[in-house]
Structure formats: structure tokens, C-alpha cells
Design an enzyme around this catalytic site. Structure first.
Site, PDB file in Angstrom:
ATOM      1  N   GLY A  46      45.262  83.291  25.559  1.00 49.24           N
ATOM      2  CA  GLY A  46      46.508  84.760  25.260  1.00 49.24           C
ATOM      3  C   GLY A  46      46.757  84.655  23.849  1.00 49.24           C
ATOM      4  O   GLY A  46      46.236  83.992  23.401  1.00 49.24           O
ATOM      5  N   GLN A  51      53.279  86.761  17.106  1.00 48.24           N
ATOM      6  CA  GLN A  51      52.296  85.321  16.628  1.00 48.24           C
ATOM      7  C   GLN A  51      51.499  85.895  15.538  1.00 48.24           C
ATOM      8  O   GLN A  51      50.958  85.463  14.688  1.00 48.24           O
ATOM      9  CB  GLN A  51      51.161  84.869  17.469  1.00 48.24           C
ATOM     10  CG  GLN A  51      51.587  83.528  18.545  1.00 48.24           C
ATOM     11  CD  GLN A  51      50.940  83.590  19.752  1.00 48.24           C
ATOM     12  OE1 GLN A  51      50.628  84.219  20.711  1.00 48.24           O
ATOM     13  NE2 GLN A  51      50.872  82.162  19.702  1.00 48.24           N
ATOM     14  N   CYS A  95      49.665  75.767  21.683  1.00 47.87           N
ATOM     15  CA  CYS A  95      49.691  77.421  21.808  1.00 47.87           C
ATOM     16  C   CYS A  95      49.451  77.323  20.195  1.00 47.87           C
ATOM     17  O   CYS A  95      49.019  76.221  19.460  1.00 47.87           O
ATOM     18  CB  CYS A  95      51.198  77.043  21.690  1.00 47.87           C
ATOM     19  SG  CYS A  95      51.936  78.520  21.465  1.00 47.87           S
ATOM     20  N   LEU A  96      48.475  78.806  20.157  1.00 46.69           N
ATOM     21  CA  LEU A  96      47.634  78.872  18.720  1.00 46.69           C
ATOM     22  C   LEU A  96      48.776  78.410  17.558  1.00 46.69           C
ATOM     23  O   LEU A  96      48.344  78.417  16.438  1.00 46.69           O
ATOM     24  CB  LEU A  96      46.907  79.892  19.079  1.00 46.69           C
ATOM     25  CG  LEU A  96      46.067  80.487  20.256  1.00 46.69           C
ATOM     26  CD1 LEU A  96      45.349  81.504  20.265  1.00 46.69           C
ATOM     27  CD2 LEU A  96      45.082  78.798  19.873  1.00 46.69           C
ATOM     28  N   HIS A 137      53.849  81.498  29.523  1.00 46.36           N
ATOM     29  CA  HIS A 137      54.461  80.971  28.118  1.00 46.36           C
ATOM     30  C   HIS A 137      54.085  82.448  26.935  1.00 46.36           C
ATOM     31  O   HIS A 137      54.667  82.290  25.634  1.00 46.36           O
ATOM     32  CB  HIS A 137      52.948  80.561  27.532  1.00 46.36           C
ATOM     33  CG  HIS A 137      52.523  79.646  26.499  1.00 46.36           C
ATOM     34  ND1 HIS A 137      52.509  78.603  26.423  1.00 46.36           N
ATOM     35  CD2 HIS A 137      52.180  80.127  25.233  1.00 46.36           C
ATOM     36  CE1 HIS A 137      51.947  78.654  24.973  1.00 46.36           C
ATOM     37  NE2 HIS A 137      52.294  79.838  24.227  1.00 46.36           N
ATOM     38  N   GLU A 138      53.267  83.776  27.444  1.00 45.03           N
ATOM     39  CA  GLU A 138      53.239  84.450  26.097  1.00 45.03           C
ATOM     40  C   GLU A 138      55.293  85.882  26.669  1.00 45.03           C
ATOM     41  O   GLU A 138      55.010  86.161  25.296  1.00 45.03           O
ATOM     42  CB  GLU A 138      52.604  85.256  26.841  1.00 45.03           C
ATOM     43  CG  GLU A 138      50.607  84.937  26.963  1.00 45.03           C
ATOM     44  CD  GLU A 138      50.648  84.253  25.822  1.00 45.03           C
ATOM     45  OE1 GLU A 138      51.020  84.356  24.409  1.00 45.03           O
ATOM     46  OE2 GLU A 138      49.886  83.059  25.128  1.00 45.03           O
ATOM     47  N   HIS A 141      56.825  83.975  24.030  1.00 49.49           N
ATOM     48  CA  HIS A 141      56.876  84.420  22.654  1.00 49.49           C
ATOM     49  C   HIS A 141      57.779  86.193  22.115  1.00 49.49           C
ATOM     50  O   HIS A 141      57.995  86.198  21.198  1.00 49.49           O
ATOM     51  CB  HIS A 141      55.136  84.609  22.331  1.00 49.49           C
ATOM     52  CG  HIS A 141      54.264  83.764  21.989  1.00 49.49           C
ATOM     53  ND1 HIS A 141      54.703  82.577  21.160  1.00 49.49           N
ATOM     54  CD2 HIS A 141      53.381  82.733  22.697  1.00 49.49           C
ATOM     55  CE1 HIS A 141      54.540  81.470  20.906  1.00 49.49           C
ATOM     56  NE2 HIS A 141      53.418  81.535  21.737  1.00 49.49           N
TER      57      HIS A 141
HETATM   58  O1  K1U Z   1      49.992  82.000  23.494  1.00 55.63           O
HETATM   59  C1  K1U Z   1      49.205  81.475  22.353  1.00 55.63           C
HETATM   60  O2  K1U Z   1      49.391  80.521  21.541  1.00 55.63           O
HETATM   61  C2  K1U Z   1      47.788  80.872  23.209  1.00 55.63           C
HETATM   62  C3  K1U Z   1      47.499  79.233  24.337  1.00 55.63           C
HETATM   63  C4  K1U Z   1      48.145  79.569  25.666  1.00 55.63           C
HETATM   64  C5  K1U Z   1      48.290  78.915  26.394  1.00 55.63           C
HETATM   65  C6  K1U Z   1      47.294  77.586  27.164  1.00 55.63           C
HETATM   66  C7  K1U Z   1      47.819  76.804  27.593  1.00 55.63           C
HETATM   67  C8  K1U Z   1      48.811  76.935  28.383  1.00 55.63           C
HETATM   68  C9  K1U Z   1      49.566  77.656  28.189  1.00 55.63           C
HETATM   69  C10 K1U Z   1      48.935  79.097  27.116  1.00 55.63           C
HETATM   70  C11 K1U Z   1      46.318  78.948  24.402  1.00 55.63           C
HETATM   71  O3  K1U Z   1      45.224  79.875  24.639  1.00 55.63           O
HETATM   72  S1  K1U Z   1      45.940  77.451  23.378  1.00 55.63           S
HETATM   73  C12 K1U Z   1      44.713  77.054  23.240  1.00 55.63           C
HETATM   74  C13 K1U Z   1      43.337  77.424  24.850  1.00 55.63           C
HETATM   75  O4  K1U Z   1      44.625  76.651  26.099  1.00 55.63           O
HETATM   76  C14 K1U Z   1      42.834  77.262  25.414  1.00 55.63           C
HETATM   77  C15 K1U Z   1      41.076  77.321  24.751  1.00 55.63           C
HETATM   78  C16 K1U Z   1      39.882  77.952  24.798  1.00 55.63           C
HETATM   79  C17 K1U Z   1      39.887  77.214  25.998  1.00 55.63           C
HETATM   80  C18 K1U Z   1      40.977  77.147  27.380  1.00 55.63           C
HETATM   81  C19 K1U Z   1      41.417  77.385  26.868  1.00 55.63           C
HETATM   82 ZN    ZN Z   2      51.548  79.934  21.836  1.00 56.88          ZN
END
Ligand code: K1U
Ligand code: ZN
Length: 173
Positions: A46, A51, A95-96, A137-138, A141
Site C-alpha cells: 500500500g 507518504q 510502514c514504508l 493503515h493507509e 496516513h
Molecule cells: O503504508 C505503507 O507504508 C505500506 C505498508 C502497508 C502495510 C503493511 C503491513 C500492514 C499494514 C499496512 C507496507 O507495505 S510495509 C511492507 C510490507 O508489508 C510488504 C512488502 C512486500 C510484501 C509483503 C508485505
Molecule cells: Zn504506512
């Protein structure tokens, strides 16, 4: 096309409450395309407009995608509204914009979200599991909330301390 930079905690722009999208213009379509590109490049499941420094109520999501062999199918949600939140579940989130950290967060287990797509059509999503978690989560943000705002004060302050130490060490290099 250059990848958009993903802002990282403690960038103050991540704390802003985003404004609704008033018109789906070519700029909005380009923003959504750039966000999908940045999400897959990281990789993530996401990404919300704040972001990448845009205080607009828009996010992209693809919770099915998990590696290069999986088909990409990003969904773009504009001006999302939660019309149902039910049950409770705990999920390990990352979270990125919050590097080097994951933590368990309690959220609703079932959500219904109404939003516009890039064609300006109203779409309703009924989600459970990771997709329900990611939607919440999104959407957080868009309200300037990070998942570390939803963990215990102690865990959050330990993370903030570690993060500030890392940033200070990088600045001294
Ligand atoms: O919002 C963001 O920063 C993205 C975030 C979203 C998220 C992850 C986990 C739980 C809730 C919301 C991410 O994508 S973190 C990376 C991640 O979880 C992932 C990356 C590649 C493959 C599988 C998962
Ligand atoms: Zn996030």
C-alpha cells in the site's frame, strides 16, 4: 519516470491531515501511477499520497502482490470513507515511512470502504484479513496518523529514540 521519494519519520509532512480530491485530473492520474510504481519498487502492499508529500485523500493498495512472479493489480482509492468497521484483530504492521520497525496493532477485523476510482466511479470494498488492515493503515496516513501512534507509549518512545540516534549517526558520517 523518476521514482517519487517516500517520506520517512519524523518528517512533519506525514502529520498533516489531507484534503479531499476535488477533481480527477491528469495530475491525479499521474500521481496514482507514480505511487503504484513506488509501492512495487519498495516493495510494499500500500502507499498513501502523504507518504510522497501530497496532502490528498488518495491511496493505492495491492495486498495480493508479494513477489515479482505475482500479477500486479493495484487498486486506487480516492476520497475513501469507512462505512462499516466491525470486530477486532491484531496484526504485525510495517510502514514504508517508518524504517526498521514493525509492531502489533489492534484494528477492526472487517471493514467496508466506499471510494472513487480513477474513472470517478463509486466503488465499495468489503474487506477482511490483511486487506482490511492495510485499508485502515493507509487511511490513517490521510489523517496524519502512523501505526506507531497506535502502539504503547513505551514502545513508541523506544522506537523514536532509536530512530533519532540512527539519524544523528548518519548526519555525523
Ligand atoms: O503504508 C505503507 O507504508 C505500506 C505498508 C502497508 C502495510 C503493511 C503491513 C500492514 C499494514 C499496512 C507496507 O507495505 S510495509 C511492507 C510490507 O508489508 C510488504 C512488502 C512486500 C510484501 C509483503 C508485505
Ligand atoms: Zn504506512
Amino acid at each position: 519516470m523518476a521514482l517519487r521519494e517516500i517520506l520517512q519519520f519524523p518528517d512533519p509532512r506525514l502529520k498533516r491531515v489531507s484534503e479531499p480530491v476535488t477533481e480527477i485530473t491528469e495530475e491525479i492520474r499521474e500521481l496514482a501511477r507514480d505511487m503504484c510504481e513506488a509501492m512495487y519498487d519498495e516493495p510494499g502492499i500500500g502507499l498513501a499520497a502523504p507518504q510522497v508529500g501530497e496532502a490528498l485523500r488518495l491511496f493505492v493498495i495491492d495486498t495480493e502482490w508479494n513477489d515479482e512472479d505475482t500479477e500486479r493489480n493495484a487498486e486506487v482509492l480516492i476520497n475513501p470513507e469507512f462505512i462499516k468497521k466491525e470486530g477486532k484483530t491484531t496484526w504485525e504492521e510495517g510502514c514504508l515511512s517508518v524504517p526498521d520497525y514493525t509492531a502489533e496493532v489492534e484494528r477492526a477485523s472487517e471493514v467496508t470502504v466506499r471510494a472513487l476510482n480513477l474513472e470517478g466511479e463509486e466503488v465499495t470494498y468489503e474487506c477482511t484479513g490483511l486487506k482490511a488492515i492495510c485499508m485502515q493503515h493507509e487511511n490513517d496516513h490521510l489523517d496524519g496518523i502512523l501505526f506507531i501512534d497506535r502502539i504503547s507509549r513505551l514502545k513508541r518512545s523506544l522506537y523514536v529514540k532509536k530512530r533519532k540516534k540512527k539519524l544523528a549517526a548518519e548526519a555525523a558520517e
